[in-house]
Motif scaffolding. Sequence first.
Motif: not given
Length: 225
Positions: A102-111, A133-148
Amino acid sequence: HACAGAAAVWTLVISTILTLAVNLVLYGYIADIPPLTGTGVGFSFSFSFGPPYLSSTTGTSPRDSGEGYDVLTVLHHDDLSTFVDWGLRSWADHLVDLPSDARIYAIATAEAEARLSVLKAEKTYNGTAADRNGWGRLFPIPESIYPFSKDTIVKFNADEENMRDKPTWVYQQLLKLYAYRALRSHNVPLRRHFLCIDSDTVLLKPLVMQEEAEAEAAAADWDDE
């Protein structure tokens, strides 16, 4: 002497390239490195550059079968402290039925994305087993990929009096609701079923999110679709 000098130079060059590659992997700039192949003193190699959350996972894996779940949260750079200090680790520790992949996705601001990427590299490389165990699952995602964006919310709700004072809250809810479509459209393998948690939530005791029967039903629903 000339041969020894040339060998030393090649050793230094190869060592430098490998060190650079390792650091690029750790900091998320290289998603995949094919094996190096060499003939004589020359090496041919290729790097696949791309965000670390991209994956070549295909439809035959459990991730695409409807089994299990991932975790998703939305993070602003002003709200990192609780998530970084307690939240992420508590999720990895206390979600007892969280699949091993399982992955933990964090939709995040650029900073926030930049900060999380650096912390992930540090924690997975130098951290404890619990950190990994925690940080290895984390995948930061830029909110800029959204169309709004947040500006979109402000623009289209300018005449709605009850919406003027909370565009950020509305924007964050839309980031969660639109997550599956937005991430999948960018080849991010978010599971069909995912748990959405506020970034300032800290779990204090073990928690089961899917009973066995529910998990089987979820997989069946996926097959029907």
